[in-house]
Write an enzyme that holds these catalytic residues in place. Structure first.
Site, PDB file in Angstrom:
ATOM      1  N   TRP A  47     -10.026   7.524  -7.623  1.00 28.22           N
ATOM      2  CA  TRP A  47     -11.220   7.815  -8.427  1.00 28.22           C
ATOM      3  C   TRP A  47     -11.085   7.312  -9.853  1.00 28.22           C
ATOM      4  CZ3 TRP A  47     -16.021   8.546  -7.424  1.00 28.22           C
ATOM      5  CH2 TRP A  47     -16.371   8.932  -6.136  1.00 28.22           C
ATOM      6  N   GLU A 102       0.845  -1.210   0.000  1.00 25.55           N
ATOM      7  CA  GLU A 102       0.000   0.000   0.000  1.00 25.55           C
ATOM      8  C   GLU A 102       0.872   1.250   0.000  1.00 25.55           C
ATOM      9  OE1 GLU A 102      -3.054  -0.278  -0.690  1.00 25.55           O
ATOM     10  OE2 GLU A 102      -2.996  -2.446  -0.455  1.00 25.55           O
ATOM     11  N   TRP A 116     -21.296  10.843 -19.353  1.00 24.09           N
ATOM     12  CA  TRP A 116     -21.757  10.815 -17.963  1.00 24.09           C
ATOM     13  C   TRP A 116     -23.125  11.493 -17.891  1.00 24.09           C
ATOM     14  CZ3 TRP A 116     -18.677   7.691 -15.437  1.00 24.09           C
ATOM     15  CH2 TRP A 116     -17.306   7.684 -15.681  1.00 24.09           C
ATOM     16  N   TRP A 163       1.690   1.726  -3.492  1.00 20.01           N
ATOM     17  CA  TRP A 163       0.591   2.337  -4.275  1.00 20.01           C
ATOM     18  C   TRP A 163       0.646   3.859  -4.128  1.00 20.01           C
ATOM     19  CZ3 TRP A 163      -2.476   1.043  -8.100  1.00 20.01           C
ATOM     20  CH2 TRP A 163      -2.867  -0.275  -8.275  1.00 20.01           C
ATOM     21  N   ASN A 185     -10.921   2.160   3.114  1.00 20.69           N
ATOM     22  CA  ASN A 185     -10.517   2.007   1.708  1.00 20.69           C
ATOM     23  C   ASN A 185     -11.481   1.162   0.889  1.00 20.69           C
ATOM     24  OD1 ASN A 185      -8.623   2.134  -0.593  1.00 20.69           O
ATOM     25  ND2 ASN A 185      -8.459  -0.065  -0.185  1.00 20.69           N
ATOM     26  N   TRP A 240     -16.661  10.985 -12.506  1.00 21.34           N
ATOM     27  CA  TRP A 240     -15.798  10.797 -11.336  1.00 21.34           C
ATOM     28  C   TRP A 240     -15.360  12.128 -10.741  1.00 21.34           C
ATOM     29  CZ3 TRP A 240     -10.961  12.947 -11.585  1.00 21.34           C
ATOM     30  CH2 TRP A 240     -10.399  13.176 -12.850  1.00 21.34           C
TER      31      TRP A 240
HETATM   32  C1  LIG Z   1     -11.899   6.766  -4.484  1.00 20.83           C
HETATM   33  C2  LIG Z   1     -10.681   6.723  -3.557  1.00 20.83           C
HETATM   34  C3  LIG Z   1     -10.179   7.909  -3.048  1.00 20.83           C
HETATM   35  C4  LIG Z   1      -9.046   7.903  -2.217  1.00 20.83           C
HETATM   36  N1  LIG Z   1      -8.563   9.089  -1.725  1.00 20.83           N
HETATM   37  C5  LIG Z   1      -7.457   9.108  -0.963  1.00 20.83           C
HETATM   38  C6  LIG Z   1      -6.916  10.323  -0.472  1.00 20.83           C
HETATM   39  O1  LIG Z   1      -7.403  11.417  -0.759  1.00 20.83           O
HETATM   40  N2  LIG Z   1      -5.822  10.263   0.322  1.00 20.83           N
HETATM   41  C7  LIG Z   1      -5.232   9.081   0.660  1.00 20.83           C
HETATM   42  O2  LIG Z   1      -4.238   9.083   1.391  1.00 20.83           O
HETATM   43  N3  LIG Z   1      -5.706   7.922   0.192  1.00 20.83           N
HETATM   44  C8  LIG Z   1      -6.806   7.892  -0.595  1.00 20.83           C
HETATM   45  N4  LIG Z   1      -7.292   6.687  -1.050  1.00 20.83           N
HETATM   46  C9  LIG Z   1      -6.558   5.450  -0.759  1.00 20.83           C
HETATM   47  C10 LIG Z   1      -6.982   4.722   0.538  1.00 20.83           C
HETATM   48  O3  LIG Z   1      -8.370   4.567   0.564  1.00 20.83           O
HETATM   49  C11 LIG Z   1      -6.548   5.460   1.811  1.00 20.83           C
HETATM   50  O4  LIG Z   1      -5.177   5.768   1.732  1.00 20.83           O
HETATM   51  C12 LIG Z   1      -6.765   4.594   3.046  1.00 20.83           C
HETATM   52  O5  LIG Z   1      -8.111   4.243   3.166  1.00 20.83           O
HETATM   53  C13 LIG Z   1      -6.346   5.389   4.281  1.00 20.83           C
HETATM   54  O6  LIG Z   1      -6.552   4.644   5.440  1.00 20.83           O
HETATM   55  P1  LIG Z   1      -5.309   4.023   6.222  1.00 20.83           P
HETATM   56  O7  LIG Z   1      -4.271   5.059   6.445  1.00 20.83           O
HETATM   57  O8  LIG Z   1      -5.855   3.336   7.417  1.00 20.83           O
HETATM   58  O9  LIG Z   1      -4.782   2.999   5.143  1.00 20.83           O
HETATM   59  P2  LIG Z   1      -3.819   1.719   5.275  1.00 20.83           P
HETATM   60  O10 LIG Z   1      -4.538   0.583   4.653  1.00 20.83           O
HETATM   61  O11 LIG Z   1      -3.339   1.557   6.653  1.00 20.83           O
HETATM   62  O12 LIG Z   1      -2.626   2.088   4.276  1.00 20.83           O
HETATM   63  C14 LIG Z   1      -1.448   2.776   4.712  1.00 20.83           C
HETATM   64  C15 LIG Z   1      -1.150   3.914   3.800  1.00 20.83           C
HETATM   65  O13 LIG Z   1      -0.886   3.437   2.478  1.00 20.83           O
HETATM   66  C16 LIG Z   1      -1.400   4.366   1.538  1.00 20.83           C
HETATM   67  N5  LIG Z   1      -2.480   3.710   0.784  1.00 20.83           N
HETATM   68  C17 LIG Z   1      -3.321   2.744   1.201  1.00 20.83           C
HETATM   69  N6  LIG Z   1      -4.146   2.376   0.204  1.00 20.83           N
HETATM   70  C18 LIG Z   1      -3.830   3.134  -0.851  1.00 20.83           C
HETATM   71  C19 LIG Z   1      -4.332   3.229  -2.177  1.00 20.83           C
HETATM   72  N7  LIG Z   1      -5.321   2.450  -2.628  1.00 20.83           N
HETATM   73  N8  LIG Z   1      -3.778   4.138  -3.003  1.00 20.83           N
HETATM   74  C20 LIG Z   1      -2.765   4.929  -2.588  1.00 20.83           C
HETATM   75  N9  LIG Z   1      -2.239   4.878  -1.342  1.00 20.83           N
HETATM   76  C21 LIG Z   1      -2.776   3.998  -0.492  1.00 20.83           C
HETATM   77  C22 LIG Z   1      -1.971   5.538   2.316  1.00 20.83           C
HETATM   78  O14 LIG Z   1      -0.967   6.518   2.439  1.00 20.83           O
HETATM   79  C23 LIG Z   1      -2.285   4.897   3.654  1.00 20.83           C
HETATM   80  O15 LIG Z   1      -2.303   5.823   4.725  1.00 20.83           O
HETATM   81  C24 LIG Z   1      -8.431   6.677  -1.896  1.00 20.83           C
HETATM   82  C25 LIG Z   1      -8.946   5.483  -2.417  1.00 20.83           C
HETATM   83  C26 LIG Z   1     -10.062   5.514  -3.238  1.00 20.83           C
HETATM   84  C27 LIG Z   1     -10.613   4.209  -3.767  1.00 20.83           C
END
Ligand SMILES: Cc1cc2nc3c(=O)[nH]c(=O)nc-3n(C[C@H](O)[C@H](O)[C@H](O)COP(=O)(O)OP(=O)(O)OC[C@H]3O[C@@H](n4cnc5c(N)ncnc54)[C@H](O)[C@@H]3O)c2cc1C
Length: 467
Positions: free
Chosen positions: A375, A268, A299, A271, A334, A352
């Site tokens: 998105w 993650e 859309w 990512w 997420n 989107w």
């Molecule tokens: C439509 C959509 C919008 C999103 N918008 C954002 C946003 O504005 N900011 C944001 O930080 N994340 C975003 N995410 C990715 C992800 O949902 C969040 O990072 C995550 O839910 C944050 O919770 P956590 O810190 O507990 O994640 P954890 O699962 O603990 O992950 C740790 C870290 O890894 C990174 N990460 C995790 N999943 C992703 C992912 N799919 N893509 C990129 N990085 C990721 C983040 O920095 C996160 O804090 C988005 C995902 C989707 C599907």
């Protein structure tokens, strides 16, 4: 003396510019720039204010201070540099188009005044351009990026600067309030900011939950993810600090499954870096599709459906729970972000960009790289995104990831006393059955089966495959 301009690096330790040896002393500064604030929103500003208070306290206990300025960054920084006889200004590199354009203006203005600028790559483990295909191009497919990212050596965190490197501040400046900056209070309860909170969050997660990340990360009711996202977005923790701690967790893992879970978590973090690289090389993705279709995607324009989605009143329980979590906590799990984004684009057939804009306004962790990446993934317009024909069924997603409906009931009180099987079968009930089970909760605003077909047609037309 060098000014250090804090932006998304609201921390004293693991901050490369604060320890780079090119200046004998450093004076830290933060600028509330109206051009940047135009793109901000109450949840993020509230988090930043909290984090600034913690950072300023850290400097003050070391006989220095964080200078807080309001005004356009180029002018304010040049003025402060001249007033304090600073010969340089440092900052951590921005990756968005907006941030880079602003930094260019600052660089030009400071150069005119004969002041040097010094930038560092501090927000990512591997800076854009450092992980490329063998031909030197940025990756468009995550799995190839991940293989290189995973195996590449990573820098370790660096300590905070000693008090002897910090300059005296010429005067005390106040941290403004949200109202001073023209923002209303956020609707949501915002998580506490600051570098100490970030550290607690990281240590809590890496001591325990990280080992069940593989199994539990998709179950929103378990709350088993790190919740580090606001800290990573605003830089209250350094990415090297996070990675070091994660590697330690891997070394301390009790078994192979736990080690595997740590590796999934590292994925993650990759990512996050992948999407930052995508944004860096394609700054236009914040408003444009990354992937072009032969024709425009048609859309729909449906303000009522958009409003129902924003309010969490679509009659699809998992979607509504997510949208209400967003309003209550400025955060959404997420898996549920993926579901609500798919619902907006593939069930409501709305652009989107509408969803991205709402998330930008409501999320405390919004950053353009991850938000846009998420998105465009869901909308099938992004790099390495969900194929257009793979459409989430919101009912089966809810059943699979929240089988006991605990997450749904937590955020949708109208369904509080309703059995999980009734909640997961909500779309199949008659109006009378729905009235009987939860009179205040709406019927589904669209039929998923019909909208799925309409979405396929919409994408096939965009591909030039249907009339
Ligand atoms: C439509 C959509 C919008 C999103 N918008 C954002 C946003 O504005 N900011 C944001 O930080 N994340 C975003 N995410 C990715 C992800 O949902 C969040 O990072 C995550 O839910 C944050 O919770 P956590 O810190 O507990 O994640 P954890 O699962 O603990 O992950 C740790 C870290 O890894 C990174 N990460 C995790 N999943 C992703 C992912 N799919 N893509 C990129 N990085 C990721 C983040 O920095 C996160 O804090 C988005 C995902 C989707 C599907």
């Amino acid at each position: 003396m060098r000014l250090h301009w804090h932006r998304t690096d609201l921390r004293p330790s693991d901050n490369l510019a604060l320890v780079s040896p090119d200046a004998d002393s450093i004076l830290p500064v933060y600028v509330f720039d109206p051009r940047i604030l135009d793109h901000a929103a109450p949840p993020r500003v509230a988090f930043v204010l909290d984090s600034l208070a913690a950072l300023r306290e850290w400097y003050r206990t070391r006989e220095s201070d964080l200078i807080i300025l309001r005004g356009e960054a180029p002018t304010e920084l040049a003025r402060l540099a001249e007033a304090t006889d600073a010969d340089a200004v440092s900052w951590a590199q921005a990756y968005s188009g907006l941030g880079r354009r602003r930094d260019d203006r600052v660089r030009d203005r400071l150069a005119d005044a004969g002041i040097e600028t010094h930038t560092v790559h501090d927000h990512l483990l591997h800076e854009p351009g450092s992980i490329t295909t063998n031909d030197g191009d940025p990756y468009a497919v995550y799995s190839y990026f991940w293989k290189k990212w995973r195996d590449r050596e990573k820098a370790s965190s660096v300590a905070a600067p000693g008090a002897d490197r910090l300059a005296d501040a010429p005067e005390e400046t106040a941290i403004p309030t949200l109202a001073d900056l023209g923002f209303d209070d956020p609707e949501a309860t915002i998580p506490a900011g600051g570098y100490m909170e970030a550290r607690h969050c990281l240590n809590d997660f890496c001591g325990d939950d990280i080992y069940r990340y593989e199994d539990a990360r998709d179950a929103p009711a378990t709350d088993a993810t790190s919740r580090l996202s606001p800290h990573l977005t605003h830089g209250t923790v350094g990415i090297r600090t996070v990675h070091d701690r994660v590697v330690r967790a891997r070394e301390e893992a009790p078994d192979d499954a736990a080690r595997e879970a740590v590796e999934t978590f590292r994925g993650e973090l990759a990512w996050r870096e992948f999407y930052h690289h995508v944004l860096y090389f394609n700054p236009e993705v914040v408003t444009e599709n990354y992937r072009g279709y032969e024709h425009d995607i048609e859309w729909r324009d449906d303000p009522e459906a958009l409003q129902a989605w924003k309010e969490g009143k679509t009659g699809y329980p998992i979607v509504d729970a997510g949208m209400r979590q967003l309003r209550r906590e400025a955060y959404m799990h997420n898996r549920v972000r993926m579901i609500v984004a798919s619902f907006l684009t593939k069930d409501l057939l709305l652009d989107w960009r509408e969803g991205y804009d709402w998330f930008r306004r409501k999320l405390v962790d919004h950053n353009p790289a991850n938000d846009n990446g998420g998105w465009q993934w869901a909308a099938s317009t992004g790099t390495d995104s969900q194929p257009y024909f793979r459409i989430f069924n919101p009912m089966t997603q809810g059943e699979r990831h929240d089988p006991d409906a605990d997450y749904i009931r937590e955020y949708v009180p109208e369904l509080g006393g309703v059995d999980a099987d009734v909640i997961h079968g909500w779309h199949e009930l008659s109006d009378a059955e729905r009235r009987d089970a939860a009179p205040d909760y709406p019927a589904p605003i669209v039929d998923h089966g019909e909208r799925r077909e309409a979405a396929l047609t919409m994408f096939e037309r965009a591909r030039g495959e249907a009339d």
